[in-house]
Design a protein around this motif. Structure first.
Motif, PDB file in Angstrom:
ATOM      1  N   ASN A  86      29.304  48.514 -48.029  1.00  0.00           N
ATOM      2  CA  ASN A  86      28.393  48.171 -48.499  1.00  0.00           C
ATOM      3  C   ASN A  86      27.450  48.165 -47.611  1.00  0.00           C
ATOM      4  OD1 ASN A  86      26.185  47.812 -50.283  1.00  0.00           O
ATOM      5  ND2 ASN A  86      27.009  45.777 -51.450  1.00  0.00           N
ATOM      6  N   ARG A 127      49.121  48.684 -53.810  1.00  0.00           N
ATOM      7  CA  ARG A 127      48.664  47.578 -52.292  1.00  0.00           C
ATOM      8  C   ARG A 127      49.841  46.631 -52.532  1.00  0.00           C
ATOM      9  NH1 ARG A 127      42.359  48.704 -50.989  1.00  0.00           N
ATOM     10  NH2 ARG A 127      42.386  50.605 -50.766  1.00  0.00           N
ATOM     11  N   ASP A 164      38.099  48.019 -47.245  1.00  0.00           N
ATOM     12  CA  ASP A 164      37.861  49.609 -48.121  1.00  0.00           C
ATOM     13  C   ASP A 164      36.196  49.863 -48.495  1.00  0.00           C
ATOM     14  OD1 ASP A 164      37.540  47.623 -49.772  1.00  0.00           O
ATOM     15  OD2 ASP A 164      39.969  48.784 -50.740  1.00  0.00           O
ATOM     16  N   THR A 165      35.917  48.700 -48.525  1.00  0.00           N
ATOM     17  CA  THR A 165      34.703  49.353 -49.103  1.00  0.00           C
ATOM     18  C   THR A 165      33.495  48.578 -47.946  1.00  0.00           C
ATOM     19  OG1 THR A 165      34.024  46.711 -49.695  1.00  0.00           O
ATOM     20  CG2 THR A 165      34.746  48.895 -51.402  1.00  0.00           C
ATOM     21  N   ARG A 218      42.055  47.197 -46.918  1.00  0.00           N
ATOM     22  CA  ARG A 218      40.855  46.541 -46.635  1.00  0.00           C
ATOM     23  C   ARG A 218      40.482  46.086 -45.239  1.00  0.00           C
ATOM     24  NH1 ARG A 218      41.336  41.550 -50.445  1.00  0.00           N
ATOM     25  NH2 ARG A 218      43.582  41.568 -49.027  1.00  0.00           N
ATOM     26  N   MET A 269      46.777  51.234 -57.654  1.00  0.00           N
ATOM     27  CA  MET A 269      45.439  52.175 -56.517  1.00  0.00           C
ATOM     28  C   MET A 269      45.388  53.736 -57.561  1.00  0.00           C
ATOM     29  SD  MET A 269      43.776  51.046 -54.706  1.00  0.00           S
ATOM     30  CE  MET A 269      44.335  49.415 -54.873  1.00  0.00           C
ATOM     31  N   ALA A 296      35.069  53.170 -56.635  1.00  0.00           N
ATOM     32  CA  ALA A 296      35.416  54.585 -56.137  1.00  0.00           C
ATOM     33  C   ALA A 296      36.566  54.331 -55.290  1.00  0.00           C
ATOM     34  CB  ALA A 296      34.258  54.362 -55.100  1.00  0.00           C
ATOM     35  N   GLU A 297      36.590  53.357 -54.588  1.00  0.00           N
ATOM     36  CA  GLU A 297      38.365  53.168 -53.276  1.00  0.00           C
ATOM     37  C   GLU A 297      39.397  53.274 -54.202  1.00  0.00           C
ATOM     38  OE1 GLU A 297      38.176  53.488 -50.658  1.00  0.00           O
ATOM     39  OE2 GLU A 297      35.634  54.718 -50.649  1.00  0.00           O
ATOM     40  N   ARG A 298      39.153  52.363 -55.830  1.00  0.00           N
ATOM     41  CA  ARG A 298      40.296  51.375 -56.447  1.00  0.00           C
ATOM     42  C   ARG A 298      40.549  52.169 -57.695  1.00  0.00           C
ATOM     43  NH1 ARG A 298      39.361  45.075 -53.995  1.00  0.00           N
ATOM     44  NH2 ARG A 298      38.558  45.948 -51.789  1.00  0.00           N
ATOM     45  N   GLN A 310      31.691  51.055 -56.171  1.00  0.00           N
ATOM     46  CA  GLN A 310      31.815  51.026 -54.418  1.00  0.00           C
ATOM     47  C   GLN A 310      33.625  51.319 -54.525  1.00  0.00           C
ATOM     48  OE1 GLN A 310      29.133  48.809 -51.896  1.00  0.00           O
ATOM     49  NE2 GLN A 310      27.734  50.735 -51.485  1.00  0.00           N
ATOM     50  N   LEU A 311      33.593  49.336 -55.457  1.00  0.00           N
ATOM     51  CA  LEU A 311      35.347  49.009 -55.700  1.00  0.00           C
ATOM     52  C   LEU A 311      36.288  50.261 -56.667  1.00  0.00           C
ATOM     53  CD1 LEU A 311      34.709  45.378 -56.613  1.00  0.00           C
ATOM     54  CD2 LEU A 311      35.565  46.556 -54.344  1.00  0.00           C
ATOM     55  N   PRO A 369      30.848  44.360 -52.096  1.00  0.00           N
ATOM     56  CA  PRO A 369      30.703  45.425 -52.439  1.00  0.00           C
ATOM     57  C   PRO A 369      29.990  45.765 -53.643  1.00  0.00           C
ATOM     58  CG  PRO A 369      33.007  44.996 -52.304  1.00  0.00           C
ATOM     59  CD  PRO A 369      32.413  44.263 -52.309  1.00  0.00           C
TER      60      PRO A 369
END
Lengths: 185, 428
Positions: free
Chosen positions: A177, B296, A174-175, A172, B290, B399-401, B396-397, B392
């Motif tokens: 916005n 992580r 990691d976003t 992180r 993940m 998409a990453e995690r 968005q979260l 976020p």
């Protein structure tokens, strides 16, 4: 040399003689080796902290049936407390099953945690032999050691857990916005 | 284990059970009288103008009634609540009633709690802090020793990294207390950990410190030395009084801006080492899985987050017209710089006012005036901190995690106001 200069000189010599990071307040007292031994219960991945003693899978089953099965299920399947067995190969799925066998990176953590916190209603009451034994049994239930395995301070740190390389550092932020104000979506 | 410590809290003058029973009976009669008068006032008698209220026509409660002050009996619904899913009575969490809190500070009795094996009943006279491992001088401190050190007081939020974990897959919390109540903000007082570590003399090889609690979980976490020397505190007081038992009485670690679990409660031992200890709580728990199957680890900082506490799920708007949207924001990266609020599910946003003081890694109260037209609306808030980080969206979260992480969920929360005024938890 006046008395004042002499005193100043002596004080300077004393100051210079002290170690660089000297105690500045002097509260508290030194911990004795005996006191430290009574509280120093942690076990590290390299085996540091593991006591003398040993236990095998068969002995571990006895410990487990007596002290663990009520909460963790007859074979570690969980409910009401955490599931301890299975789940290998599920970590990429949407409903990952995280257990000792599928997720825990170090076998030494089993010893550390069981001794310090289990059984839930009587922590720090199992003997080292009992903790080694139940650790061997849990590793066996997860297919990590054979039925004849013996755990002790030498063998336990050598166990390679299936998910040993599964952990990565924090990535992180990691976003990213964007603080849009109008016509945002 | 299940010893009822509340019994010990009942005043007992030590003059026998008979007199104690009389004392309790009298206390109950007084309390009952107070509630009775209040209830009567609310339900049967009319205490509103032009009538003179009943409580003006008789003397009030004696000053000695509650030597330790308590809220009004009319506020008895303002309590912490769990999610009702705990397996063991001492292992679980109680959420803070965010919908009833004003301002930025959480009163001590309403601070959220997460404990893993119950709340120990620790005698401070027998509590000890041991500092050992890679140090020049292994030390033992009493509580009296620790309070003699130079002290500091700092206002910071404390958030469980599991706060909001259930909100990822579906709108879970029926109220903001259940969805977001694992965050609180207090003034914490104690000694800087760096002061105590300097006393022991840390070996240059010492890069991690094991912090261990004196509870039945022997809660243990590895803390990077950098954080220990930067701003970590050994805390013995919150909001002016000694820590509550649920918060680690008599001593806890406090790591500003980091996940609550690593601020180990009931702290009894600090052990300096070259490597992390890989305890259960930093391997099998408090790690973030993940989608590629990795996880992580040592994800310790709590990122910027905000939530609207009014109107929020479980509220009902009874009238059109003016409503003040109000909420809280916080960030482990520093000060909150801006909070935007949307009433149309994120299409347009307006900047909310921030209540001063806006402090480093503390809760800040935000407010925005709003005219409700009686129609449907979806309310959201979005926090930005001084590092430039922007809270976020859920998408968005994910998409990453992916969908397997639960800890450190700081997604933008949505509350839907229905045309009847009812407010519910939604994904929008």
């Amino acid at each position: 040399m006046s008395m004042l200069e002499l005193r100043t000189g002596v004080a300077l010599v004393l100051l210079l003689a002290l170690p660089a990071a000297a105690q500045t307040y002097g509260f508290g007292r030194p911990a004795t080796e005996r006191e430290i031994a009574g509280w120093n219960i942690d076990v590290s991945p390299d085996g540091a902290g593991l006591p003398n003693g040993s236990g095998n899978v068969a002995q571990g089953k006895q410990v487990y049936d007596k002290s663990c099965a009520t909460c963790h299920g007859a074979k570690g399947e969980g409910k009401p407390a955490d599931r301890l067995v299975g789940g290998q190969g599920t970590l990429k799925s949407d409903r990952a099953v995280r257990t000792i066998g599928s997720y825990w990176p170090f076998a030494t953590t089993i010893y550390d945690y069981v001794y310090r916190a289990m059984p839930y209603n009587a922590p720090q009451t199992l003997t080292p032999d009992e903790v080694y034994a139940v650790t061997a049994y849990l590793l066996h239930l997860n297919g990590i050691v054979g039925a004849d395995a013996v755990m002790n301070a030498q063998t336990l740190p050598k166990i390679r857990m299936p998910n040993r390389d599964g952990f990565v550092p924090d990535a992180r932020p990691d976003t990213a916005n964007v603080p849009c104000r109008v016509d945002c979506r | 284990m299940s010893k009822d410590i509340r019994e010990a809290d009942v005043p007992d003058a030590g003059v026998g059970a008979g007199s104690r029973r009389r004392f309790l009976a009298r206390g109950a009669a007084l309390a009952g009288g107070a509630i009775g008068a209040g209830a009567a006032g609310a339900q049967t008698a009319d205490n509103t103008p032009p009538n003179v209220p009943a409580w003006m026509k008789q003397e009030g409660q004696p000053l000695s009634k509650d030597p330790y002050g308590l809220p009004s009996p009319f506020e008895k619904h303002v309590i912490r609540q769990g999610r009702g899913d705990q397996v063991m009575p001492g292992a679980g969490s109680l959420q803070s009633p965010l919908q009833h809190l004003r301002g930025m500070i959480t009163p001590n009795g309403l601070v959220f709690e997460r404990s893993h094996a119950g709340v120990p009943d620790i005698d401070p006279a027998q509590h000890r802090l041991m500092v050992h491992g890679l140090v020049k001088r292994p030390m033992i401190y009493t509580m009296d020793d620790l309070v003699r050190f130079p002290s500091v007081s700092r206002i910071h939020f404390l958030e469980c990294s599991g706060n909001g974990s259930r909100e990822l897959r579906s709108p879970f919390g029926k109220s903001v207390q259940i969805s977001h109540g694992l965050v609180s903000c207090c003034e914490w007082t104690g000694v800087l950990l760096s002061t105590v570590l300097e006393e022991a003399g840390v070996d240059p090889r010492g890069k991690w410190v094991l912090a261990e609690g004196a509870d039945a979980a022997g809660m243990s976490r590895s803390v990077p030395m950098e954080k220990c020397l930067e701003d970590a505190m050994l805390v013995y007081a919150q909001n002016g009084e000694r820590l509550r038992p649920q918060q680690g009485y008599p001593l806890r670690l406090f790591l500003p801006g980091w996940e609550g679990n690593i601020s180990v409660k009931w702290l009894r031992r600090l052990k300096v080492a070259a490597e992390p200890f890989m305890t259960r709580e930093e391997t099998s728990k408090y790690t973030d899985p993940m989608p590629d199957g990795t996880a992580r680890q040592f994800t310790l900082l709590m990122d910027a987050k905000s939530v609207i506490t009014y109107p929020a799920a479980d509220h009902r708007l009874r009238q059109k017209g003016f409503h003040e949207i109000s909420g809280i924001a916080w960030s482990g990266r520093g000060r909150i710089k801006r909070v935007d609020v949307s009433v149309d599910a994120g299409r347009t946003w307006r900047q909310a006012a921030l209540q001063e003081p806006v402090l480093d890694r503390a809760v800040v109260r935000f407010r925005l005036p709003w005219q409700w037209d009686g129609g449907e609306a979806v309310l959201q808030s979005r926090a930005m901190d001084e590092s430039g980080y922007v809270q976020p969206t859920r998408a968005q979260l994910i998409a990453e995690r992916g969908m397997n992480f639960g800890y450190h969920n700081n997604m933008i929360q949505s509350w839907k106001v229905g045309s009847g005024g009812e407010v519910t938890n939604v994904h929008a």
